[in-house]
Write an enzyme that holds these catalytic residues in place. Structure first.
Site, PDB file in Angstrom:
ATOM      1  N   ASP A  95       0.079   5.090  -1.849  1.00 42.44           N
ATOM      2  CA  ASP A  95      -0.022   3.653  -1.606  1.00 42.44           C
ATOM      3  C   ASP A  95      -1.231   3.096  -2.361  1.00 42.44           C
ATOM      4  OD1 ASP A  95      -0.295   1.045   0.007  1.00 42.44           O
ATOM      5  OD2 ASP A  95       1.454   1.945   0.967  1.00 42.44           O
ATOM      6  N   CYS A 197      -4.561   3.679   1.485  1.00 43.09           N
ATOM      7  CA  CYS A 197      -3.437   4.624   1.467  1.00 43.09           C
ATOM      8  C   CYS A 197      -2.327   4.218   2.433  1.00 43.09           C
ATOM      9  CB  CYS A 197      -3.912   6.048   1.752  1.00 43.09           C
ATOM     10  SG  CYS A 197      -5.156   6.635   0.591  1.00 43.09           S
TER      11      CYS A 197
END
EC number: 2.3.1.181
Length: 238
Positions: A95, A197
Site C-alpha cells: 500500500d 501500509c
C-alpha cells in the site's frame, strides 16, 4: 549461480531518479535472462546475470503500491506541493508508505535464480537482516503473522506493536526490484499524513525513537550489509 552483488550507495537522491535507475538495471537483467534462453536453445554458453544492492535516502516522498488505496494518502495535491513532498503511484506490492531523510532505503535487484526461487523466503531474509541489525543495538524486533515488514512489540498480546521497517517488492522472471525502508532517524511526523501500509490500528517507530538517541546511519548500513551478506551468501563485487 552468481552470488556476486554490486553494491552502490546512491546517497540522497530523488525518488524518481532512483526508480528510473532501478528500472534500467532491472530491465537489463531481465533482457540478459531472455538472451540466455536463446543461447541455451542454440547450444551456446550462457552468461552470468548480475545482482545489485542499492542503498539511498530520499527527500520526502509518499509512494503508493499497485494494490494500495489512494484514500490512504490524507493530503491533497495542494498540501503536498505546499509541504514539498513528492507522490508516486508505483509498480511494487503493498500500500502506501513514506520515504525520507534518516531512513535506509534498500533496493536489492537480485536475479533469484542465483540464490533461490522463492519470493516468500526472499522477503523473510530481508526481514531477518533488519531483525539482526536491530539486535546489534539491543532492540528486540520480529514479525507479525500476515503483515510483511519488521515490528517492535511484535509478540501476541502486546498492546503497542510498532513498524520499524516497511517492505514492498516487484519480481519478474525471478528478478527483484524495490525493497525496504528502514526507519533509523526518520521524522515520524510524516507518517501522520498517510495510513501507513494501509494499517490504521498500529503505530510506526524508528531506531532513534526506541533508543532515545540518533544513530549514525552509515554505521547501521554496514551492520545491515553484513547480515545481508551472511543470509544470502553474498560476495561483494569490486
Amino acid at each position: 549461480m552468481n552470488k556476486e552483488v554490486i553494491f552502490k550507495d546512491l546517497g540522497n537522491i530523488r525518488y524518481k531518479e532512483a526508480w528510473d535507475y532501478q528500472t534500467e538495471i532491472f530491465d537489463g537483467i531481465v533482457q540478459e535472462k531472455m538472451e540466455n534462453r536463446k543461447r541455451e536453445k542454440n547450444g551456446e554458453a550462457t552468461l552470468p546475470t548480475k545482482n545489485y544492492l542499492l542503498f539511498c535516502e530520499h527527500p520526502h516522498v509518499y509512494t503508493l503500491g499497485k494494490s494500495g488505496k489512494p484514500e490512504h494518502l490524507l493530503l491533497s495535491d495542494e498540501q503536498l506541493q505546499g509541504e514539498e513532498i513528492d507522490f508516486f503511484k508505483i509498480n511494487r506490492g503493498g500500500d502506501i508508505t513514506y520515504h525520507g531523510p534518516g531512513q535506509i532505503v534498500g533496493y536489492p535487484i537480485f536475479d533469484l535464480d542465483n540464490f533461490f526461487t522463492d519470493i516468500h523466503k526472499y522477503l523473510r531474509y530481508l526481514e531477518e537482516a533488519i531483525i539482526l541489525t536491530l539486535a546489534d543495538y539491543d532492540i528486540s524486533a520480529g514479525r507479525i503473522d500476515g503483515l510483511t515488514g519488521v515490528w517492535i512489540d511484535f509478540e501476541e498480546g502486546k498492546q503497542n506493536p510498532r513498524k520499524i521497517c516497511a517492505m514492498g517488492v516487484k519480481a519478474s522472471r525471478w528478478v527483484t526490484m524495490h525493497g525496504f525502508a528502514f526507519n533509523v532517524n526518520a521524522d515520524l511526523n510524516y507518517f501522520n499524513n498517510i495510513v501507513p501500509c494501509g494499517i490504521s490500528d498500529k503505530a510506526v517507530t524508528s531506531m532513534a525513537q526506541e533508543l532515545g538517541r540518533e544513530v549514525p546511519i552509515h554505521e547501521v548500513e554496514e551492520k545491515l550489509k553484513g547480515h545481508l551478506q551472511h543470509l544470502f551468501e553474498i560476495t561483494w563485487s569490486v
